[in-house]
Write a protein that holds these residues in place. Structure first.
Motif, short mmCIF file in Angstrom:
data_model
loop_
_atom_site.label_atom_id
_atom_site.label_comp_id
_atom_site.label_asym_id
_atom_site.label_seq_id
_atom_site.Cartn_x
_atom_site.Cartn_y
_atom_site.Cartn_z
N SER A 8 0.86 -1.36 0.18
CA SER A 8 0.17 -0.11 -0.25
C SER A 8 0.83 1.37 0.06
O SER A 8 1.85 1.30 0.65
N ARG A 9 0.48 2.13 -0.63
CA ARG A 9 1.15 3.54 -0.82
C ARG A 9 0.31 4.68 -0.19
O ARG A 9 0.81 5.77 0.07
N LEU A 10 -0.74 4.20 0.66
CA LEU A 10 -1.33 5.32 1.38
C LEU A 10 -0.33 6.17 2.52
O LEU A 10 -0.61 7.44 2.60
N ARG A 27 -12.89 12.51 5.21
CA ARG A 27 -13.34 12.81 3.73
C ARG A 27 -13.87 11.88 3.26
O ARG A 27 -14.71 11.77 2.35
N THR A 28 -13.67 10.58 3.59
CA THR A 28 -14.26 9.42 2.98
C THR A 28 -15.35 8.72 3.48
O THR A 28 -15.87 7.79 3.04
N GLY A 29 -15.59 9.21 4.74
CA GLY A 29 -16.71 8.55 5.40
C GLY A 29 -16.48 7.24 6.01
O GLY A 29 -17.26 6.50 6.55
N ARG A 30 -15.24 7.03 6.28
CA ARG A 30 -14.55 5.77 6.74
C ARG A 30 -14.38 5.95 8.18
O ARG A 30 -13.97 7.04 8.62
N SER A 31 -14.00 4.69 8.79
CA SER A 31 -13.58 4.94 10.17
C SER A 31 -12.19 5.13 10.30
O SER A 31 -11.27 4.85 9.42
N ASP A 54 -13.36 6.12 -3.33
CA ASP A 54 -13.27 7.32 -2.27
C ASP A 54 -11.97 7.85 -1.73
O ASP A 54 -11.68 9.14 -1.78
N ILE A 55 -11.02 6.82 -1.68
CA ILE A 55 -9.88 7.45 -1.24
C ILE A 55 -8.94 8.14 -2.36
O ILE A 55 -8.55 9.04 -2.05
N SER A 56 -9.01 7.33 -3.13
CA SER A 56 -8.16 8.16 -4.51
C SER A 56 -8.77 9.58 -4.89
O SER A 56 -8.33 10.65 -5.01
N ASP A 65 -2.65 4.48 -8.05
CA ASP A 65 -1.55 4.99 -7.38
C ASP A 65 -1.47 4.86 -5.82
O ASP A 65 -0.67 4.93 -5.21
N LEU A 66 -2.60 4.11 -5.49
CA LEU A 66 -2.86 3.63 -4.14
C LEU A 66 -1.94 2.45 -3.56
O LEU A 66 -1.56 2.07 -2.35
N PHE A 67 -1.49 1.73 -4.61
CA PHE A 67 -0.43 0.58 -4.43
C PHE A 67 0.71 0.48 -5.25
O PHE A 67 0.76 1.12 -6.44
#
Length: 82
Positions: A8-10, A27-31, A54-56, A65-67
């Motif tokens: 993961s590149r997060l 921003r993503t509505g995630r925990s 959502d994350i991107s 780009d996330l990985f």
């Protein structure tokens, strides 16, 4: 040649965007714990397409780009024997 998902590149992207995990969660509505798990590669391959989108979007980047992506060779000899 096909690809497989690498790390993961997060963490790197958050640092580049100067964004915290808390802000990304908002921003993503995630925990925060879900974002933390993804940043720390716990269950990173199980990231759904919707979560990745959502994350991107929140990070203003492309999903890929996330990985890191790794090439791998297919076993063509085994395919030829079938």
């Amino acid at each position: 040649m096909p690809f497989k998902v690498g790390r993961s590149r997060l963490r790197d992207l958050l640092r580049e965007k100067r964004m915290t995990q808390v802000e990304l969660a908002r921003r993503t509505g995630r925990s925060k714990s879900q974002i933390s798990d993804l940043v720390n590669q716990k269950n990173a391959e199980a990231m759904s397409l919707r979560v990745a989108k959502d994350i991107s979007h929140a990070l203003d980047c492309h999903i890929e780009d996330l990985f890191e992506w790794e090439w791998y060779e297919l076993d063509t000899e085994a395919d030829e024997e079938d």
